[in-house]
Design a protein around this motif. Structure first.
Motif, mmCIF file in Angstrom:
data_model
loop_
_atom_site.group_PDB
_atom_site.id
_atom_site.type_symbol
_atom_site.label_atom_id
_atom_site.label_comp_id
_atom_site.label_asym_id
_atom_site.label_seq_id
_atom_site.Cartn_x
_atom_site.Cartn_y
_atom_site.Cartn_z
ATOM 1 N N PRO A 9 -53.224 55.885 -95.871
ATOM 2 C CA PRO A 9 -53.983 56.959 -95.397
ATOM 3 C C PRO A 9 -55.499 56.640 -94.738
ATOM 4 C CG PRO A 9 -53.846 57.398 -97.531
ATOM 5 C CD PRO A 9 -53.198 56.166 -97.355
ATOM 6 N N CYS A 10 -55.943 57.567 -93.905
ATOM 7 C CA CYS A 10 -57.399 57.320 -93.421
ATOM 8 C C CYS A 10 -58.354 57.847 -94.592
ATOM 9 C CB CYS A 10 -57.621 58.199 -92.214
ATOM 10 S SG CYS A 10 -59.362 58.264 -91.706
ATOM 11 N N ASP A 11 -59.103 56.805 -94.975
ATOM 12 C CA ASP A 11 -59.876 57.202 -96.370
ATOM 13 C C ASP A 11 -61.105 58.373 -95.600
ATOM 14 O OD1 ASP A 11 -61.233 55.430 -94.381
ATOM 15 O OD2 ASP A 11 -62.546 54.709 -95.865
ATOM 16 N N LEU A 12 -61.402 58.495 -94.457
ATOM 17 C CA LEU A 12 -62.291 59.656 -94.065
ATOM 18 C C LEU A 12 -61.629 60.873 -94.100
ATOM 19 C CD1 LEU A 12 -64.633 57.673 -91.554
ATOM 20 C CD2 LEU A 12 -65.027 58.168 -93.980
ATOM 21 N N CYS A 13 -60.397 60.756 -93.733
ATOM 22 C CA CYS A 13 -59.734 62.156 -93.795
ATOM 23 C C CYS A 13 -59.678 62.625 -95.053
ATOM 24 C CB CYS A 13 -58.454 62.084 -92.988
ATOM 25 S SG CYS A 13 -58.528 62.158 -91.439
ATOM 26 N N VAL A 14 -59.305 61.649 -95.983
ATOM 27 C CA VAL A 14 -59.324 62.154 -97.551
ATOM 28 C C VAL A 14 -60.499 62.348 -98.070
ATOM 29 C CG1 VAL A 14 -58.695 61.055 -99.625
ATOM 30 C CG2 VAL A 14 -57.308 60.383 -97.814
ATOM 31 N N ARG A 50 -62.286 66.027 -86.756
ATOM 32 C CA ARG A 50 -61.048 65.650 -86.273
ATOM 33 C C ARG A 50 -60.864 64.125 -86.610
ATOM 34 N NH1 ARG A 50 -59.659 65.644 -80.395
ATOM 35 N NH2 ARG A 50 -61.839 64.534 -80.020
ATOM 36 N N HIS A 51 -59.535 63.785 -86.589
ATOM 37 C CA HIS A 51 -59.233 62.392 -86.864
ATOM 38 C C HIS A 51 -59.210 61.599 -85.418
ATOM 39 C CE1 HIS A 51 -57.709 58.685 -88.468
ATOM 40 N NE2 HIS A 51 -57.002 58.496 -87.493
ATOM 41 N N VAL A 52 -60.473 61.076 -85.043
ATOM 42 C CA VAL A 52 -60.362 60.546 -83.723
ATOM 43 C C VAL A 52 -60.934 59.132 -83.902
ATOM 44 C CG1 VAL A 52 -60.314 62.525 -82.161
ATOM 45 C CG2 VAL A 52 -62.412 61.571 -83.232
ATOM 46 N N PRO A 101 -60.254 53.652 -88.795
ATOM 47 C CA PRO A 101 -60.028 54.147 -87.388
ATOM 48 C C PRO A 101 -60.499 55.613 -87.306
ATOM 49 C CG PRO A 101 -57.904 54.264 -88.751
ATOM 50 C CD PRO A 101 -58.983 53.587 -89.565
ATOM 51 N N HIS A 102 -61.391 56.037 -87.748
ATOM 52 C CA HIS A 102 -61.878 57.461 -87.606
ATOM 53 C C HIS A 102 -63.492 57.451 -87.285
ATOM 54 C CE1 HIS A 102 -61.841 61.613 -89.650
ATOM 55 N NE2 HIS A 102 -62.968 61.457 -89.237
ATOM 56 N N PHE A 103 -63.763 57.976 -86.379
ATOM 57 C CA PHE A 103 -65.114 58.031 -85.826
ATOM 58 C C PHE A 103 -66.274 58.118 -86.898
ATOM 59 C CE2 PHE A 103 -69.058 59.652 -84.458
ATOM 60 C CZ PHE A 103 -69.498 58.535 -83.304
HETATM 61 ZN ZN LIG Z 1 -59.173 60.099 -90.408
#
Ligand SMILES: [Zn+2]
Length: 169
Positions: A9-14, A50-52, A101-103
């Motif tokens: 998973p995306c660590d920054l979303c987490v 947002r996940h971008v 892959p998260h700005f």
């Molecule tokens: Zn993300």
């Protein structure tokens, strides 16, 4: 074509969803989080809610929110650490050194005596850029270098709290 790093998973979303202690500041479109790798004490990132993936994906509102948050945390870092300088940088694609892959927009207080040169620390220290197309990042070769800048979750939480306490009104 810009090749994106893979991290699932995306660590920054987490971080935004489940690790609230990492969050220093937040607004409608942006979050400021403590960076897990502390090349300099206080190093943090402003990220989109947002996940971008890259700068090219941002809305005009997000562009404004990112820079406003970067300025706010820069003010807090100056107040907290009295740095000699504030470095900002941002990577788009694996060939520019992007690892998640998260700005994310790096904001780094620079202190006298740090040993990674003038530019962005990741680029000076890691073989992050230019890796094989489509391959996920293999951090095994980074272990020794990473160890030097890795701090405990408790230390990170303390650092985040200290910076948070010095944010402008
Ligand atoms: Zn993300």
């Amino acid at each position: 074509m810009i090749e994106l790093p893979i991290r699932d998973p995306c660590d920054l979303c987490v971080a935004g969803r489940e690790e609230r202690w990492k969050i220093i500041d937040e607004s409608e479109h942006a979050l400021t989080v403590i960076n897990p790798w502390q090349f300099e004490v206080g190093q943090c990132c402003v990220i989109t809610r947002r996940h971008v993936a890259t700068l090219l994906d941002l809305s005009d509102q997000e562009c404004g929110a990112i820079m406003a948050s970067a300025k706010r945390v820069a003010e807090a870092l100056v107040k907290t650490y009295r740095p000699l300088g504030i470095l900002t940088f941002q990577n788009n694609g694996v060939f520019s050194g992007q690892e998640t892959p998260h700005f994310h927009f790096h904001v780094v207080p620079r202190q006298k005596g740090s040993d990674w040169g003038v530019g962005p620390p990741q680029l000076a220290t890691f073989d992050g850029a230019g890796r094989k197309r489509g391959a996920s990042h293999d951090p095994s070769g980074d272990a020794q270098r990473r160890e030097r800048v890795q701090v405990s979750a408790r230390q990170l939480a303390e650092t985040a709290g200290l910076i948070r306490s010095n944010l402008p009104e």
